[in-house]
Motif scaffolding. Structure first.
Motif, PDB file in Angstrom:
ATOM      1  N   ALA A 208       0.830  -1.210   0.000  1.00 45.87           N
ATOM      2  CA  ALA A 208       0.000   0.000   0.000  1.00 45.87           C
ATOM      3  C   ALA A 208       0.860   1.254   0.000  1.00 45.87           C
ATOM      4  O   ALA A 208       0.660   2.186   0.785  1.00 45.87           O
ATOM      5  CB  ALA A 208      -0.962  -0.003   1.187  1.00 45.87           C
ATOM      6  N   VAL A 209       1.846   1.297  -0.906  1.00 47.18           N
ATOM      7  CA  VAL A 209       2.724   2.449  -1.011  1.00 47.18           C
ATOM      8  C   VAL A 209       1.930   3.635  -1.555  1.00 47.18           C
ATOM      9  O   VAL A 209       1.123   3.490  -2.476  1.00 47.18           O
ATOM     10  CB  VAL A 209       3.930   2.138  -1.921  1.00 47.18           C
ATOM     11  N   ALA A 210       2.153   4.815  -0.986  1.00 44.49           N
ATOM     12  CA  ALA A 210       1.428   6.015  -1.409  1.00 44.49           C
ATOM     13  C   ALA A 210       1.734   6.319  -2.870  1.00 44.49           C
ATOM     14  O   ALA A 210       2.891   6.260  -3.293  1.00 44.49           O
ATOM     15  CB  ALA A 210       1.809   7.197  -0.528  1.00 44.49           C
ATOM     16  N   PRO A 211       0.718   6.648  -3.669  1.00 41.80           N
ATOM     17  CA  PRO A 211       0.955   6.943  -5.098  1.00 41.80           C
ATOM     18  C   PRO A 211       1.956   8.063  -5.320  1.00 41.80           C
ATOM     19  O   PRO A 211       2.761   8.009  -6.254  1.00 41.80           O
ATOM     20  CB  PRO A 211      -0.436   7.314  -5.609  1.00 41.80           C
ATOM     21  N   VAL A 212       1.928   9.106  -4.469  1.00 39.45           N
ATOM     22  CA  VAL A 212       2.862  10.211  -4.654  1.00 39.45           C
ATOM     23  C   VAL A 212       4.297   9.750  -4.451  1.00 39.45           C
ATOM     24  O   VAL A 212       5.222  10.215  -5.125  1.00 39.45           O
ATOM     25  CB  VAL A 212       2.512  11.376  -3.697  1.00 39.45           C
ATOM     26  N   GLN A 213       4.495   8.805  -3.544  1.00 37.28           N
ATOM     27  CA  GLN A 213       5.836   8.280  -3.311  1.00 37.28           C
ATOM     28  C   GLN A 213       6.310   7.471  -4.512  1.00 37.28           C
ATOM     29  O   GLN A 213       7.483   7.558  -4.904  1.00 37.28           O
ATOM     30  CB  GLN A 213       5.845   7.411  -2.052  1.00 37.28           C
ATOM     31  N   VAL A 214       5.419   6.716  -5.116  1.00 34.71           N
ATOM     32  CA  VAL A 214       5.767   5.931  -6.302  1.00 34.71           C
ATOM     33  C   VAL A 214       6.125   6.847  -7.465  1.00 34.71           C
ATOM     34  O   VAL A 214       7.150   6.664  -8.135  1.00 34.71           O
ATOM     35  CB  VAL A 214       4.603   4.998  -6.682  1.00 34.71           C
ATOM     36  N   VAL A 215       5.299   7.854  -7.694  1.00 33.26           N
ATOM     37  CA  VAL A 215       5.518   8.751  -8.839  1.00 33.26           C
ATOM     38  C   VAL A 215       6.828   9.512  -8.684  1.00 33.26           C
ATOM     39  O   VAL A 215       7.650   9.573  -9.611  1.00 33.26           O
ATOM     40  CB  VAL A 215       4.330   9.720  -8.982  1.00 33.26           C
ATOM     41  N   VAL A 216       7.065  10.087  -7.499  1.00 34.20           N
ATOM     42  CA  VAL A 216       8.262  10.901  -7.300  1.00 34.20           C
ATOM     43  C   VAL A 216       9.518  10.050  -7.384  1.00 34.20           C
ATOM     44  O   VAL A 216      10.503  10.422  -8.042  1.00 34.20           O
ATOM     45  CB  VAL A 216       8.189  11.631  -5.944  1.00 34.20           C
ATOM     46  N   SER A 217       9.531   8.890  -6.732  1.00 29.32           N
ATOM     47  CA  SER A 217      10.726   8.048  -6.737  1.00 29.32           C
ATOM     48  C   SER A 217      11.057   7.561  -8.141  1.00 29.32           C
ATOM     49  O   SER A 217      12.234   7.533  -8.534  1.00 29.32           O
ATOM     50  CB  SER A 217      10.534   6.855  -5.789  1.00 29.32           C
ATOM     51  N   LEU A 218      10.040   7.203  -8.926  1.00 30.18           N
ATOM     52  CA  LEU A 218      10.297   6.736 -10.284  1.00 30.18           C
ATOM     53  C   LEU A 218      10.761   7.875 -11.192  1.00 30.18           C
ATOM     54  O   LEU A 218      11.633   7.679 -12.051  1.00 30.18           O
ATOM     55  CB  LEU A 218       9.038   6.085 -10.862  1.00 30.18           C
ATOM     56  N   LEU A 219      10.201   9.063 -11.022  1.00 28.04           N
ATOM     57  CA  LEU A 219      10.645  10.206 -11.826  1.00 28.04           C
ATOM     58  C   LEU A 219      12.109  10.543 -11.540  1.00 28.04           C
ATOM     59  O   LEU A 219      12.901  10.788 -12.470  1.00 28.04           O
ATOM     60  CB  LEU A 219       9.762  11.424 -11.538  1.00 28.04           C
TER      61      LEU A 219
ATOM     62  N   SER B 236       4.196   5.154  16.071  1.00 27.13           N
ATOM     63  CA  SER B 236       5.275   5.249  17.050  1.00 27.13           C
ATOM     64  C   SER B 236       6.432   6.100  16.555  1.00 27.13           C
ATOM     65  O   SER B 236       7.538   5.993  17.079  1.00 27.13           O
ATOM     66  CB  SER B 236       5.771   3.843  17.415  1.00 27.13           C
ATOM     67  N   ASP B 237       6.206   6.912  15.543  1.00 24.11           N
ATOM     68  CA  ASP B 237       7.211   7.810  14.954  1.00 24.11           C
ATOM     69  C   ASP B 237       8.372   7.033  14.348  1.00 24.11           C
ATOM     70  O   ASP B 237       9.496   7.531  14.304  1.00 24.11           O
ATOM     71  CB  ASP B 237       7.725   8.790  16.014  1.00 24.11           C
ATOM     72  N   GLN B 238       8.093   5.838  13.866  1.00 23.13           N
ATOM     73  CA  GLN B 238       9.096   5.030  13.193  1.00 23.13           C
ATOM     74  C   GLN B 238       8.887   5.121  11.683  1.00 23.13           C
ATOM     75  O   GLN B 238       7.748   5.202  11.211  1.00 23.13           O
ATOM     76  CB  GLN B 238       9.019   3.568  13.649  1.00 23.13           C
ATOM     77  N   PRO B 239       9.973   5.121  10.904  1.00 26.83           N
ATOM     78  CA  PRO B 239       9.817   5.207   9.446  1.00 26.83           C
ATOM     79  C   PRO B 239       9.072   4.009   8.886  1.00 26.83           C
ATOM     80  O   PRO B 239       9.273   2.874   9.330  1.00 26.83           O
ATOM     81  CB  PRO B 239      11.269   5.270   8.937  1.00 26.83           C
ATOM     82  N   ASP B 240       8.227   4.277   7.894  1.00 26.92           N
ATOM     83  CA  ASP B 240       7.445   3.209   7.271  1.00 26.92           C
ATOM     84  C   ASP B 240       8.209   2.480   6.179  1.00 26.92           C
ATOM     85  O   ASP B 240       7.775   1.408   5.741  1.00 26.92           O
ATOM     86  CB  ASP B 240       6.153   3.792   6.676  1.00 26.92           C
ATOM     87  N   ASP B 241       9.310   3.051   5.718  1.00 23.42           N
ATOM     88  CA  ASP B 241      10.073   2.417   4.650  1.00 23.42           C
ATOM     89  C   ASP B 241      11.511   2.917   4.714  1.00 23.42           C
ATOM     90  O   ASP B 241      11.867   3.758   5.538  1.00 23.42           O
ATOM     91  CB  ASP B 241       9.462   2.704   3.268  1.00 23.42           C
ATOM     92  N   PHE B 242      12.331   2.373   3.818  1.00 20.31           N
ATOM     93  CA  PHE B 242      13.743   2.730   3.799  1.00 20.31           C
ATOM     94  C   PHE B 242      13.941   4.175   3.363  1.00 20.31           C
ATOM     95  O   PHE B 242      14.870   4.846   3.818  1.00 20.31           O
ATOM     96  CB  PHE B 242      14.495   1.781   2.853  1.00 20.31           C
ATOM     97  N   PHE B 243      13.074   4.660   2.471  1.00 19.61           N
ATOM     98  CA  PHE B 243      13.146   6.055   2.049  1.00 19.61           C
ATOM     99  C   PHE B 243      13.066   6.992   3.250  1.00 19.61           C
ATOM    100  O   PHE B 243      13.869   7.915   3.406  1.00 19.61           O
ATOM    101  CB  PHE B 243      12.007   6.388   1.082  1.00 19.61           C
ATOM    102  N   SER B 244      12.069   6.762   4.108  1.00 16.62           N
ATOM    103  CA  SER B 244      11.821   7.656   5.232  1.00 16.62           C
ATOM    104  C   SER B 244      12.960   7.610   6.240  1.00 16.62           C
ATOM    105  O   SER B 244      13.385   8.649   6.763  1.00 16.62           O
ATOM    106  CB  SER B 244      10.500   7.277   5.911  1.00 16.62           C
TER     107      SER B 244
END
Length: 355
Positions: A132-143, A263-271
Motif C-alpha cells: 500500500a505504497v502512497a501513489p505520490v511516493q511511487v511517482v516521485v521516486s520513479l521520476l 510510534s514515529d518510526q519510518p514506514d520504509d527505507f526512504f523515510s
C-alpha cells in the motif's frame, strides 16, 4: 535539430545493442537478483503488508545502484567506439548534424538504462500494491530514478566524445560516478570528523541506598553524588552536509516523500534514510552542558526531542540543488562531446581513426 533524423539514429543504435547477447544476460541476472531480494525481504520483514513498502524502496535503490554500475559500460564508448570501428564517419557525412548524433547516442544510452527499470516493474508493482505504497511516493521516486539514469547515461556519452580511447572514457565515467556516490560519502564522513566542537559536560546523579526484602526501595531516599565534569569532541556534520547534495542516492532519498508510523518510526527505507540525511543538518549541542539528576530522580520531567516530521520541517531540502548540479555536469560533458565530435575538425588526437 530534426526529430526524424534523431529517431532514426536512436533506432539504429538500439538495434545494435539488441544484437548483443551479453545485454540479455545482464537483464536475466538482474531479474534473478531482484527475485532473490524480494524473497529475502519477505523472510526478513514477515508480513507482506508490512514489508511491501520496505521492499519497494529497496528495489528502487537497487535499480539505481545497478544503473550506476552498468550504464558507464554501455555508454562510455558510444562515440569513440564507433570512431574506432569506422562506423562514425559514414554517419557524419549524412545530413545528420553533430548535435543530432550526440543526442541520439545519449537517448539510446538512456533507453538502454531504463530497460532495467522495465525488468524491475513487476517487482515494483507487486511491492507497491501489497505494501500500500502512497501513489505520490511511487511517482516521485520513479521520476527521480528516470532522471538519474539519464544523468549517468549523459556522463558516459559525454566522456566517450571528449576522450579518444574507449578504455579511458569508460574509466573516467566510473571515476566520476564514484566521486558522486562514494566520494561524497567519504568527504562527508571525514569532513565531519575533521571539524569538531568541544563539549564540557557537568553532571551528577542520585545514589540510592541498598534495598531488599527488609528495606524496600524508596525513590525519594537517596543522596546526591558528586559533580563530575568531562570534556569530549563532537563532529560537526552540520557544516559539511552540503557535499551530499550531488549524491544520486541522496537526491533520490531527499526528493521522495517520507511517512512515519504511529510510534514515529519510518514506514520504509526512504523515510529512514531521509531522516538521517536531514538530521545531519542540525548542529549538535556544544559548549557547557549541565545536568542535575537529583532535581528529577524519577525522570518524569524529561523533555522528548523533536519528532521525525518536526526534524524534516525544520531542515532544508537539497534534492533540487543536487539534481541541478548533476544536470550541469551532464550538460557540460555532452557539450564537450559535441565540440570534439563536430566536423570538419581542425585538430584530432594522435592516432584517431577518421574513416
Amino acid at each position: 535539430m530534426s526529430p526524424a533524423r534523431v529517431t532514426t539514429l536512436v533506432t539504429l543504435e538500439l538495434r545494435q545493442r539488441l544484437r548483443n547477447v551479453a545485454w540479455y544476460v545482464l537483464l536475466g541476472i538482474f531479474a534473478v537478483l531482484l527475485l532473490g531480494m524480494t524473497a529475502l525481504s519477505v523472510v526478513v520483514f514477515g508480513d507482506l503488508q508490512e514489508s511491501g513498502s520496505w521492499m519497494y524502496s529497496i528495489v528502487v535503490y537497487f535499480v539505481l545502484l545497478l544503473a550506476l554500475l552498468v550504464s558507464p559500460t554501455l555508454s562510455g564508448n558510444a562515440i569513440n567506439g564507433d570512431r574506432d570501428a569506422a562506423t562514425l564517419a559514414p554517419i557524419q557525412v549524412t545530413l545528420a548534424t553533430t548535435a543530432e548524433i550526440v543526442a541520439a547516442k545519449f537517448l539510446a544510452a538512456w533507453v538502454t538504462g531504463l530497460a532495467f527499470l522495465v525488468v524491475a516493474a513487476p517487482f515494483l508493482i507487486f511491492a507497491g500494491i501489497v505494501g500500500a505504497v502512497a501513489p505520490v511516493q511511487v511517482v516521485v521516486s520513479l521520476l527521480v530514478l528516470l532522471v538519474e539514469v539519464g544523468v549517468v547515461a549523459a556522463i558516459g556519452v559525454g566522456f566517450s566524445g571528449i576522450l579518444a580511447r574507449p578504455l579511458f572514457s569508460v574509466a573516467a565515467s566510473y571515476l566520476t560516478i564514484a566521486a558522486l556516490t562514494v566520494g561524497t560519502g567519504i568527504a562527508f564522513g571525514l569532513g565531519g570528523a575533521a571539524v569538531t566542537a568541544e563539549v564540557t559536560n557537568t553532571s551528577r546523579y542520585p545514589v540510592y541506598a541498598e534495598f531488599g526484602e527488609e528495606q524496600p526501595f524508596d525513590e525519594n531516599s537517596f543522596t546526591c553524588g558528586d559533580w563530575e565534569t568531562y570534556t569530549y569532541e563532537v563532529p560537526r556534520y552540520d557544516l559539511v552536509w552540503g557535499v551530499l547534495a550531488a549524491n544520486p542516492f541522496a537526491v533520490l532519498t531527499d526528493a521522495t516523500p517520507a511517512s512515519f508510523g504511529a510510534s514515529d518510526q519510518p514506514d520504509d527505507f526512504f523515510s529512514g534514510a531521509k531522516l538521517l540525511l536531514r538530521q545531519s543538518q542540525i548542529p549538535p549541542e556544544m559548549g557547557e552542558q549541565r545536568y542535575d539528576g537529583c532535581a528529577d530522580p524519577t525522570g518524569m520531567n524529561f523533555e522528548p526531542g523533536p519528532t521525525s516530521q518536526e526534524v524534516l520541517d525544520s531542515t532544508v531540502p537539497t534534492w533540487f540543488v543536487g539534481l541541478a548540479l548533476q544536470l550541469v555536469l551532464a550538460g557540460g560533458l555532452l557539450f564537450g562531446a559535441w565540440a570534439r565530435t563536430r566536423t570538419p575538425a581542425k585538430r584530432l588526437p594522435p592516432g584517431t581513426r577518421v574513416a
